[in-house]
Design a protein around this motif. Structure first.
Motif, PDB file in Angstrom:
ATOM      1  N   VAL A 460       0.855  -1.187   0.000  1.00 27.48           N
ATOM      2  CA  VAL A 460       0.000   0.000   0.000  1.00 27.48           C
ATOM      3  C   VAL A 460       0.890   1.235   0.000  1.00 27.48           C
ATOM      4  CG1 VAL A 460      -0.166   0.077   2.528  1.00 27.48           C
ATOM      5  CG2 VAL A 460      -1.953   1.136   1.143  1.00 27.48           C
ATOM      6  N   THR A 461       0.469   2.263  -0.710  1.00 25.09           N
ATOM      7  CA  THR A 461       1.125   3.571  -0.617  1.00 25.09           C
ATOM      8  C   THR A 461       0.129   4.556  -0.028  1.00 25.09           C
ATOM      9  OG1 THR A 461       0.533   4.036  -2.933  1.00 25.09           O
ATOM     10  CG2 THR A 461       2.762   3.237  -2.497  1.00 25.09           C
ATOM     11  N   VAL A 462       0.657   5.500   0.743  1.00 28.22           N
ATOM     12  CA  VAL A 462      -0.169   6.523   1.394  1.00 28.22           C
ATOM     13  C   VAL A 462       0.435   7.874   1.014  1.00 28.22           C
ATOM     14  CG1 VAL A 462      -1.186   7.324   3.543  1.00 28.22           C
ATOM     15  CG2 VAL A 462      -0.575   4.910   3.294  1.00 28.22           C
ATOM     16  N   THR A 463      -0.257   8.618   0.159  1.00 28.90           N
ATOM     17  CA  THR A 463       0.327   9.784  -0.482  1.00 28.90           C
ATOM     18  C   THR A 463      -0.390  11.057  -0.059  1.00 28.90           C
ATOM     19  OG1 THR A 463       0.842   8.392  -2.397  1.00 28.90           O
ATOM     20  CG2 THR A 463       0.965  10.787  -2.696  1.00 28.90           C
ATOM     21  N   PRO A 464       0.289  11.973   0.645  1.00 30.15           N
ATOM     22  CA  PRO A 464      -0.335  13.266   0.972  1.00 30.15           C
ATOM     23  C   PRO A 464      -0.635  14.057  -0.298  1.00 30.15           C
ATOM     24  CG  PRO A 464       1.643  12.890   2.299  1.00 30.15           C
ATOM     25  CD  PRO A 464       1.640  11.855   1.226  1.00 30.15           C
ATOM     26  N   ARG A 465      -1.748  14.758  -0.304  1.00 29.96           N
ATOM     27  CA  ARG A 465      -2.092  15.557  -1.473  1.00 29.96           C
ATOM     28  C   ARG A 465      -1.346  16.878  -1.539  1.00 29.96           C
ATOM     29  NH1 ARG A 465      -8.633  14.681  -2.435  1.00 29.96           N
ATOM     30  NH2 ARG A 465      -8.486  12.442  -2.890  1.00 29.96           N
ATOM     31  N   LEU A 466      -0.645  17.218  -0.472  1.00 26.07           N
ATOM     32  CA  LEU A 466       0.178  18.418  -0.433  1.00 26.07           C
ATOM     33  C   LEU A 466       1.577  18.048   0.024  1.00 26.07           C
ATOM     34  CD1 LEU A 466      -2.300  20.787   1.463  1.00 26.07           C
ATOM     35  CD2 LEU A 466      -1.816  20.856  -0.983  1.00 26.07           C
ATOM     36  N   GLU A 537       8.199  18.290  10.485  1.00 21.45           N
ATOM     37  CA  GLU A 537       7.923  17.213   9.534  1.00 21.45           C
ATOM     38  C   GLU A 537       6.990  16.199  10.171  1.00 21.45           C
ATOM     39  OE1 GLU A 537      10.863  15.297   6.602  1.00 21.45           O
ATOM     40  OE2 GLU A 537      10.758  13.855   8.252  1.00 21.45           O
ATOM     41  N   ALA A 538       5.955  15.842   9.431  1.00 22.22           N
ATOM     42  CA  ALA A 538       5.062  14.764   9.850  1.00 22.22           C
ATOM     43  C   ALA A 538       5.420  13.519   9.053  1.00 22.22           C
ATOM     44  CB  ALA A 538       3.603  15.138   9.608  1.00 22.22           C
ATOM     45  N   GLU A 539       5.674  12.428   9.751  1.00 18.45           N
ATOM     46  CA  GLU A 539       5.976  11.162   9.089  1.00 18.45           C
ATOM     47  C   GLU A 539       4.708  10.318   9.035  1.00 18.45           C
ATOM     48  OE1 GLU A 539       7.897   7.576  10.957  1.00 18.45           O
ATOM     49  OE2 GLU A 539       9.596   8.283   9.738  1.00 18.45           O
ATOM     50  N   VAL A 540       4.394   9.822   7.849  1.00 14.35           N
ATOM     51  CA  VAL A 540       3.221   8.966   7.677  1.00 14.35           C
ATOM     52  C   VAL A 540       3.631   7.532   7.955  1.00 14.35           C
ATOM     53  CG1 VAL A 540       1.391   8.243   6.111  1.00 14.35           C
ATOM     54  CG2 VAL A 540       2.347  10.554   5.927  1.00 14.35           C
ATOM     55  N   ALA A 552       5.532   4.675   5.901  1.00 16.81           N
ATOM     56  CA  ALA A 552       4.776   4.448   4.666  1.00 16.81           C
ATOM     57  C   ALA A 552       5.536   5.038   3.486  1.00 16.81           C
ATOM     58  CB  ALA A 552       3.387   5.062   4.779  1.00 16.81           C
ATOM     59  N   PHE A 553       5.151   4.590   2.301  1.00 16.78           N
ATOM     60  CA  PHE A 553       5.661   5.151   1.054  1.00 16.78           C
ATOM     61  C   PHE A 553       4.568   5.975   0.386  1.00 16.78           C
ATOM     62  CE2 PHE A 553       8.509   1.525   1.571  1.00 16.78           C
ATOM     63  CZ  PHE A 553       9.741   2.089   1.244  1.00 16.78           C
ATOM     64  N   ALA A 554       4.995   7.047  -0.273  1.00 17.51           N
ATOM     65  CA  ALA A 554       4.104   7.838  -1.124  1.00 17.51           C
ATOM     66  C   ALA A 554       4.446   7.544  -2.577  1.00 17.51           C
ATOM     67  CB  ALA A 554       4.259   9.327  -0.833  1.00 17.51           C
ATOM     68  N   ARG A 555       3.470   7.721  -3.449  1.00 24.27           N
ATOM     69  CA  ARG A 555       3.684   7.428  -4.869  1.00 24.27           C
ATOM     70  C   ARG A 555       3.146   8.567  -5.718  1.00 24.27           C
ATOM     71  NH1 ARG A 555       0.374   3.842  -8.674  1.00 24.27           N
ATOM     72  NH2 ARG A 555       1.798   3.224 -10.353  1.00 24.27           N
ATOM     73  N   ALA A 556       3.973   9.044  -6.617  1.00 24.19           N
ATOM     74  CA  ALA A 556       3.554  10.049  -7.587  1.00 24.19           C
ATOM     75  C   ALA A 556       3.609   9.431  -8.974  1.00 24.19           C
ATOM     76  CB  ALA A 556       4.464  11.276  -7.525  1.00 24.19           C
ATOM     77  N   VAL A 557       2.588   9.658  -9.776  1.00 21.58           N
ATOM     78  CA  VAL A 557       2.515   9.112 -11.130  1.00 21.58           C
ATOM     79  C   VAL A 557       2.638  10.258 -12.127  1.00 21.58           C
ATOM     80  CG1 VAL A 557       1.106   7.861 -12.800  1.00 21.58           C
ATOM     81  CG2 VAL A 557       1.116   7.163 -10.392  1.00 21.58           C
ATOM     82  N   ARG A 570       8.606   7.131  -2.844  1.00 21.68           N
ATOM     83  CA  ARG A 570       9.533   7.721  -1.895  1.00 21.68           C
ATOM     84  C   ARG A 570       8.895   7.698  -0.504  1.00 21.68           C
ATOM     85  NH1 ARG A 570       9.018  13.529  -4.930  1.00 21.68           N
ATOM     86  NH2 ARG A 570       6.772  13.765  -4.742  1.00 21.68           N
ATOM     87  N   PRO A 571       9.666   7.892   0.560  1.00 23.27           N
ATOM     88  CA  PRO A 571       9.076   7.911   1.899  1.00 23.27           C
ATOM     89  C   PRO A 571       7.974   8.957   2.006  1.00 23.27           C
ATOM     90  CG  PRO A 571      11.458   7.739   2.047  1.00 23.27           C
ATOM     91  CD  PRO A 571      11.141   7.984   0.596  1.00 23.27           C
ATOM     92  N   SER A 572       6.902   8.617   2.699  1.00 21.59           N
ATOM     93  CA  SER A 572       5.741   9.498   2.812  1.00 21.59           C
ATOM     94  C   SER A 572       5.932  10.443   3.992  1.00 21.59           C
ATOM     95  CB  SER A 572       4.469   8.663   2.984  1.00 21.59           C
ATOM     96  OG  SER A 572       3.324   9.485   2.954  1.00 21.59           O
TER      97      SER A 572
END
Length: 800
Positions: A460-466, A537-540, A552-557, A570-572
């Motif tokens: 699973v990836t958890v990606t902040p929108r900002l 910094e907030a770590e997810v 968690a990891f974040a994913r940008a497409v 990359r790290p979320s």
């Protein structure tokens, strides 16, 4: 990358013309090579590269010191590493067109630089030099061509690339320098490809060596200028669509080091001596029949034992003569570490029989070949596809596909595909080894089939929108607390669990955990301590069902039709910025979009209600202000016809804020066709993000209300202060700041400026028109509080 290899990688057998061109390149220029050195994607002279490959049959390699990640983006919102990834693929597409190859160094494009001195304060000069020496010793060029001069004025990266080219020319031949970079190599000469724009009217050009690169290729049916235009147009993110050139085109060169060449600096490129290899190639060229490429096979096989270092190129020609295609496809776009993936394998020869001996596979970073179908021993009849399915078990320790990470070898364009299938094919006793990335493909109704390598992704990836969240503190119009939304996306199967945010002590977050079951969004409200001023910094973190929580990891497409669909993992993490921000009664802001900035998202986060405006149906009622996006006039010159409506809006008390437009020697705007009074834009800019911002009138409302600005509001800016400032303006405009740039200086005693055109305010009726070259498009997504407070003041200059 040669046109032949590009065609094979794309599983498209090369045309007869490409086969013939590759044969002639081996025959006439197998040992000839030229290295072209510059700073960025799109700095290369595609006309010269196409001519060197096609006319002089040389191996031409372009080394771009950076990947262009500090530039701007005409096709989307990606900046920084994501833009660097796009521009890397644009370079590869350009090389597939002009036939040259592509290399890099580890140098980072940190934006415009005014001098080499500033550039080398950011770059590790010795490390970048080591990379360039490594490329020289690998390519072993006879001629090195520097694109730029060491003399200013110029972009600092350009000047630095010229200085490094000179240093590398000497260092590469010195066995004591960078011994880990391979055996020494002494290039024959170093020349500068003198740019036409440096010539003065009436200048005597006889001192320059020159070549005419405007010839016509009967094989390609185009001139090298036409090929070059197609290649240069691949730089779409930079708006480099180029018209073709036909007829004589001279390129000029200044000798810098090595053996002088008073005429053509490439005239003495080596040609293969008489040998069995050359005789075999002569026979192959004489026998080449475009309708029967299979006739080349025995002649190429005869050449293969004599090919020496060119064996891989002969194998490529054999693959082309066979019309051989190998593919490995998956029905799913991704796989998790420790799980398996079903792959459909295909092998097809079009013109002559061959034998498929075996199929293996390997994962990125794993040197071990693993058996997939170890003993196929299948005869491939012409035009009779062989297919089979097999399962790949991905190691549990496999790392996620990082996408934009610098390759382990920073001189290479990309890391290998996450998963690769290897096909061993035998033709007349000769073994060919072909790699095929395991790919996922789909059909786009507009662009046809598209494909990308299968990715190894976490469950699973958890990606902040900002990237940065504003949290109101003190007297503020912002919502307290700030709310961040995160996209939860399982990959290659279902996933359940919880998401949490880790923040420093004293910060509040609600809820403490957010559950998920499948793809969804979760939201957290973050509150700051009342005295908070510094960003944190907030770590997810994510906990899958039955497992402990972990980062968690974040994913940008990145998804544009001119490049493969790309994914970056990359790290979320999230930057959280406390801010005291007042809006001054401005509630509704309209946006006329420009070239891909994050302005609407940033304005929404600042507490404004945003309305996206349509130029063809402009509706301004109910708005307090209008913001025009970056480079809007460049991408849509018809916006100028909106000026009467915008002036009427200003007269009634509204504010129109125009962000920068580009204007330069190639594309000049002249007098800007927006606003109540005339002004012009030039290339003035301040690249030092910490340069002083001196208020010209401290009592001007832009400094006073609704936010009283002070020195702290000029702190923490990123990459640059601004660009494309106003150069001249009507006296009815009021300049707000004086900026002085010391970034290009060797020491702080030197400066560039002062510039008063970074922010202009023109009162008109009850409202105001604002032109600004300040880099809000970089500062707002980064959560720079002073940029938000200044923008709020500018938007509040009206009286609605």
């Amino acid at each position: 990358m040669s046109a032949l290899l590009a065609a094979l990688i794309l599983a498209q057998p090369p045309s007869a013309a490409t086969l013939r061109q590759e044969l002639e390149r081996l025959r006439h220029g197998a040992d000839a090579s030229v290295l072209y050195v510059a700073a960025h994607p799109d700095d290369e002279n595609t006309r010269l590269l196409a001519w060197l490959v096609g006319e002089r049959h040389a191996r031409a390699v372009y080394v771009s010191l950076t990947r262009g990640d500090g530039g701007q983006n005409l096709v989307g919102k990606e900046l920084g590493p994501l833009l660097g990834l796009i521009r890397t693929h644009e370079l590869l597409a350009a090389r597939a067109t002009d036939g040259a190859e592509q290399r890099f160094t580890r140098a980072v494009d940190f934006g415009y630089s005014k001098s080499a001195a500033e550039t080398f304060r950011v770059w590790d000069r010795e490390a970048v030099l080591a990379d360039l020496v490594r490329v020289i010793r690998d390519v072993r060029p006879h001629v090195i061509v520097a694109r730029f001069s060491t003399q200013p004025p110029n972009h600092g990266h350009h000047t630095a690339s010229a200085l490094l080219a000179r240093e590398a020319f000497d260092a590469a031949r010195d066995p004591a320098r960078f011994p880990e970079s391979g055996p020494p190599h002494a290039a024959r000469r170093l020349v500068e490809n003198t740019s036409h724009w440096r010539f003065q009217p009436g200048e005597d050009l006889s001192r320059y060596a020159r070549v005419d690169v405007g010839g016509f290729s009967a094989l390609r049916g185009r001139s090298w200028g036409e090929v070059a235009a197609e290649s240069r147009t691949m730089h779409k993110s930079q708006g480099f669509g180029t018209a073709p050139q036909r007829g004589s085109q001279l390129e000029y060169f200044e000798h810098l080091a090595g053996d002088p060449a008073p005429g053509d600096p490439f005239a003495d490129l080596p040609t293969p001596p008489a040998s069995p290899f050359r005789e075999a190639l002569d026979a192959a060229i004489a026998a080449h029949d475009p309708r029967h490429p299979e006739a080349l096979i025995p002649l190429l096989l005869a050449a293969r034992p004599h090919a020496g270092p060119h064996g891989a190129r002969i194998d490529g020609l054999l693959v082309g003569a066979l019309g051989l295609v190998v593919e490995a496809r998956s029905a799913t776009p991704s796989v998790r570490p420790g799980e398996s993936l079903e792959v459909t394998l295909t092998a097809l020869t079009r013109t002559a029989p061959a034998t498929l001996a075996s199929v293996t596979w390997r994962a990125q970073g794993d040197s071990k070949l693993r058996e997939l179908l170890p003993d196929v021993s299948t005869q491939l009849a012409p035009n009779g596809p062989w297919t089979a399915t097999a399962r790949i078990a991905v190691p549990a320790q496999a790392s996620p596909s990082t996408g934009a990470a610098l390759p382990v070898d920073p001189t290479q364009p990309l890391e290998p595909s996450p998963l690769t299938a290897g096909f061993e094919v035998i033709v007349s006793g000769h073994r060919l080894a072909l790699d095929a990335p395991v790919r996922f493909a789909w059909v786009d109704p507009v662009h046809g089939e598209r494909a990308h390598p299968v990715e190894i992704l976490p469950a699973v990836t958890v990606t902040p929108r900002l990237d940065a969240l504003l949290v109101g503190v003190g007297a503020t119009d912002l919502a307290q607390p700030g709310v961040i939304t995160l996209d939860v996306a399982p990959h290659a199967g279902p996933a359940q669990g919880t998401v949490t945010l880790r923040l420093p002590k004293g910060w509040g977050v609600a809820p403490l955990t957010a559950p998920f079951d499948g793809p969804t969004t979760v939201a957290f409200a973050i509150s700051a301590p009342t005295d908070a001023t510094a960003a944190v910094e907030a770590e997810v973190q994510v906990a899958l069902a039955g497992a402990p929580a972990g980062p968690a990891f974040a994913r940008a497409v990145v998804d544009h039709p001119h490049v493969p669909r790309l994914s970056v993992v990359r790290p979320s993490r999230l930057r959280v910025q406390p801010i005291a921000l007042a809006g001054g009664g401005v509630k509704r802001v309209g946006v006329l979009p420009g070239a891909g900035d994050e302005l609407p998202t940033s304005l929404t986060q600042a507490g404004y209600a945003v309305a996206m405006l349509e130029p063809d149906a402009l509706e301004l009622s109910g708005l307090d202000a209008v913001v025009i996006g970056i480079r809007a006039l460049n991408v849509n010159p018809a916006l100028s016809r909106l000026n009467p409506a915008l002036l009427a809006f200003i007269e009634r008390g509204g504010v129109v804020l125009m962000q920068y437009a580009t204007s330069n020697r190639m594309r000049s705007l002249g007098t800007v066709p927006l606003g109540p009074f005339p002004f012009t834009i030039d290339q003035d800019r301040v690249t030092d993000e910490s340069a002083p911002m001196v208020a010209l009138d401290l009592e001007h409302p832009a400094h006073m209300r609704p936010n009283r600005l002070g020195p702290a509001d000029a702190a923490g800016w990123v990459q640059e202060r601004g660009l494309y400032f106003a150069r001249t303006w009507d006296p009815r405009f009021t300049p707000i700041f004086r900026l002085t740039d010391t970034s290009g200086a060797a020491d702080a005693a030197e400066s560039d400026g002062p510039f008063d055109g970074a922010v202009l305010v023109g009162r008109h009726g009850r409202g105001a028109f604002v032109y600004t070259g300040l880099a809000f498009f970089r500062q707002l997504p980064a959560g720079v509080p002073g940029a938000y407070r200044l923008l709020a003041n500018l938007l509040a200059l009206g009286t609605r």
